[in-house]
Design a protein around this motif. Structure first.
Motif, PDB file in Angstrom:
ATOM      1  N   UNK A  17      61.621  40.841  32.619  1.00  0.00           N
ATOM      2  CA  UNK A  17      61.588  41.035  34.057  1.00  0.00           C
ATOM      3  C   UNK A  17      60.999  39.780  34.701  1.00  0.00           C
ATOM      4  N   UNK A  18      61.681  39.214  35.698  1.00  0.00           N
ATOM      5  CA  UNK A  18      61.181  37.978  36.312  1.00  0.00           C
ATOM      6  C   UNK A  18      59.780  38.114  36.911  1.00  0.00           C
ATOM      7  N   UNK A  19      59.454  39.287  37.448  1.00  0.00           N
ATOM      8  CA  UNK A  19      58.123  39.456  38.034  1.00  0.00           C
ATOM      9  C   UNK A  19      57.038  39.395  36.969  1.00  0.00           C
ATOM     10  N   UNK A  20      57.322  39.935  35.797  1.00  0.00           N
ATOM     11  CA  UNK A  20      56.322  39.874  34.722  1.00  0.00           C
ATOM     12  C   UNK A  20      56.125  38.439  34.238  1.00  0.00           C
ATOM     13  N   UNK A  21      57.202  37.681  34.189  1.00  0.00           N
ATOM     14  CA  UNK A  21      57.064  36.269  33.809  1.00  0.00           C
ATOM     15  C   UNK A  21      56.261  35.524  34.869  1.00  0.00           C
ATOM     16  N   UNK A  22      56.491  35.832  36.134  1.00  0.00           N
ATOM     17  CA  UNK A  22      55.717  35.211  37.214  1.00  0.00           C
ATOM     18  C   UNK A  22      54.231  35.565  37.086  1.00  0.00           C
ATOM     19  N   UNK A  23      53.951  36.810  36.729  1.00  0.00           N
ATOM     20  CA  UNK A  23      52.558  37.236  36.546  1.00  0.00           C
ATOM     21  C   UNK A  23      51.920  36.445  35.407  1.00  0.00           C
ATOM     22  N   UNK A  24      52.642  36.285  34.306  1.00  0.00           N
ATOM     23  CA  UNK A  24      52.106  35.497  33.186  1.00  0.00           C
ATOM     24  C   UNK A  24      51.811  34.067  33.621  1.00  0.00           C
ATOM     25  N   UNK A  25      52.704  33.486  34.414  1.00  0.00           N
ATOM     26  CA  UNK A  25      52.462  32.131  34.908  1.00  0.00           C
ATOM     27  C   UNK A  25      51.239  32.085  35.821  1.00  0.00           C
ATOM     28  N   UNK A  26      51.059  33.107  36.658  1.00  0.00           N
ATOM     29  CA  UNK A  26      49.884  33.158  37.526  1.00  0.00           C
ATOM     30  C   UNK A  26      48.600  33.193  36.709  1.00  0.00           C
ATOM     31  N   UNK A  27      48.640  33.923  35.597  1.00  0.00           N
ATOM     32  CA  UNK A  27      47.446  34.084  34.775  1.00  0.00           C
ATOM     33  C   UNK A  27      47.107  32.839  33.961  1.00  0.00           C
ATOM     34  N   UNK A  28      47.992  31.855  33.972  1.00  0.00           N
ATOM     35  CA  UNK A  28      47.704  30.604  33.267  1.00  0.00           C
ATOM     36  C   UNK A  28      46.495  29.891  33.876  1.00  0.00           C
ATOM     37  N   UNK A  29      46.211  30.137  35.136  1.00  0.00           N
ATOM     38  CA  UNK A  29      45.056  29.473  35.755  1.00  0.00           C
ATOM     39  C   UNK A  29      43.747  30.145  35.370  1.00  0.00           C
ATOM     40  N   UNK A  30      43.830  31.355  34.827  1.00  0.00           N
ATOM     41  CA  UNK A  30      42.640  32.087  34.422  1.00  0.00           C
ATOM     42  C   UNK A  30      42.713  33.539  34.875  1.00  0.00           C
ATOM     43  N   UNK A  31      41.624  34.232  34.689  1.00  0.00           N
ATOM     44  CA  UNK A  31      41.546  35.662  35.017  1.00  0.00           C
ATOM     45  C   UNK A  31      41.787  35.893  36.511  1.00  0.00           C
ATOM     46  N   UNK A  69      38.846  47.715  40.715  1.00  0.00           N
ATOM     47  CA  UNK A  69      39.932  46.825  40.330  1.00  0.00           C
ATOM     48  C   UNK A  69      39.871  46.470  38.848  1.00  0.00           C
ATOM     49  N   UNK A  70      41.022  46.054  38.335  1.00  0.00           N
ATOM     50  CA  UNK A  70      41.116  45.547  36.965  1.00  0.00           C
ATOM     51  C   UNK A  70      41.365  44.050  37.067  1.00  0.00           C
ATOM     52  N   UNK A  71      40.684  43.308  36.228  1.00  0.00           N
ATOM     53  CA  UNK A  71      40.858  41.860  36.160  1.00  0.00           C
ATOM     54  C   UNK A  71      41.653  41.561  34.889  1.00  0.00           C
ATOM     55  N   UNK A  72      42.701  40.771  35.042  1.00  0.00           N
ATOM     56  CA  UNK A  72      43.619  40.489  33.940  1.00  0.00           C
ATOM     57  C   UNK A  72      43.527  39.029  33.515  1.00  0.00           C
ATOM     58  N   UNK A  73      43.758  38.822  32.217  1.00  0.00           N
ATOM     59  CA  UNK A  73      43.823  37.470  31.678  1.00  0.00           C
ATOM     60  C   UNK A  73      44.822  37.455  30.530  1.00  0.00           C
ATOM     61  N   UNK A  74      45.278  36.247  30.190  1.00  0.00           N
ATOM     62  CA  UNK A  74      46.212  36.099  29.074  1.00  0.00           C
ATOM     63  C   UNK A  74      45.485  36.339  27.759  1.00  0.00           C
ATOM     64  N   UNK A  75      46.208  36.895  26.806  1.00  0.00           N
ATOM     65  CA  UNK A  75      45.678  37.096  25.460  1.00  0.00           C
ATOM     66  C   UNK A  75      46.461  36.184  24.517  1.00  0.00           C
ATOM     67  N   UNK A  76      45.876  35.073  24.088  1.00  0.00           N
ATOM     68  CA  UNK A  76      46.597  34.115  23.237  1.00  0.00           C
ATOM     69  C   UNK A  76      47.178  34.747  21.973  1.00  0.00           C
ATOM     70  N   UNK A  77      46.531  35.763  21.456  1.00  0.00           N
ATOM     71  CA  UNK A  77      47.030  36.407  20.227  1.00  0.00           C
ATOM     72  C   UNK A  77      48.418  37.008  20.449  1.00  0.00           C
TER      73      UNK A  77
END
Length: 101
Positions: A17-31, A69-77
């Protein structure tokens, strides 16, 4: 055996889904707080929650609650697992042995 394939399918579904990919890109800057992610999209909070649930189940994202609220971040694993799956799918050696197991 099927559970393993279901897990793999969740990874690719999360990226489908393009929105999920956009979210992953947003999270590249951090939580980021869910509220900050919502500001970028024209969607209800329940829709964002659905997307984040899929990203968490796939292993790409982890979340932590803080207040309402929930704070999200990327999980490298999660990305390592996805790359391992892609590498395994692209490898041709021992494929016949695996199919016959």
């Amino acid at each position: 055996m099927v559970d393993n394939y279901n897990r793999r399918a969740k990874i690719f579904k999360a990226l489908g889904d393009p929105r999920r990919i956009m979210i992953l890109e947003m999270l590249q800057i951090g939580e980021l707080c869910a509220c900050m992610i919502l500001e970028r999209f024209d969607m209800a909070q329940s829709t964002l929650s659905h997307h984040m649930k899929l990203l968490q189940e796939s292993g790409f994202v982890k979340g932590r609650s803080e207040g309402k609220w929930v704070h999200y971040s990327l999980d490298p694993e999660g990305f390592r697992v996805a790359m391992k799956i892609i590498t395994g799918l692209s490898s041709t050696k021992n494929k016949l042995k695996r199919i016959g197991e």
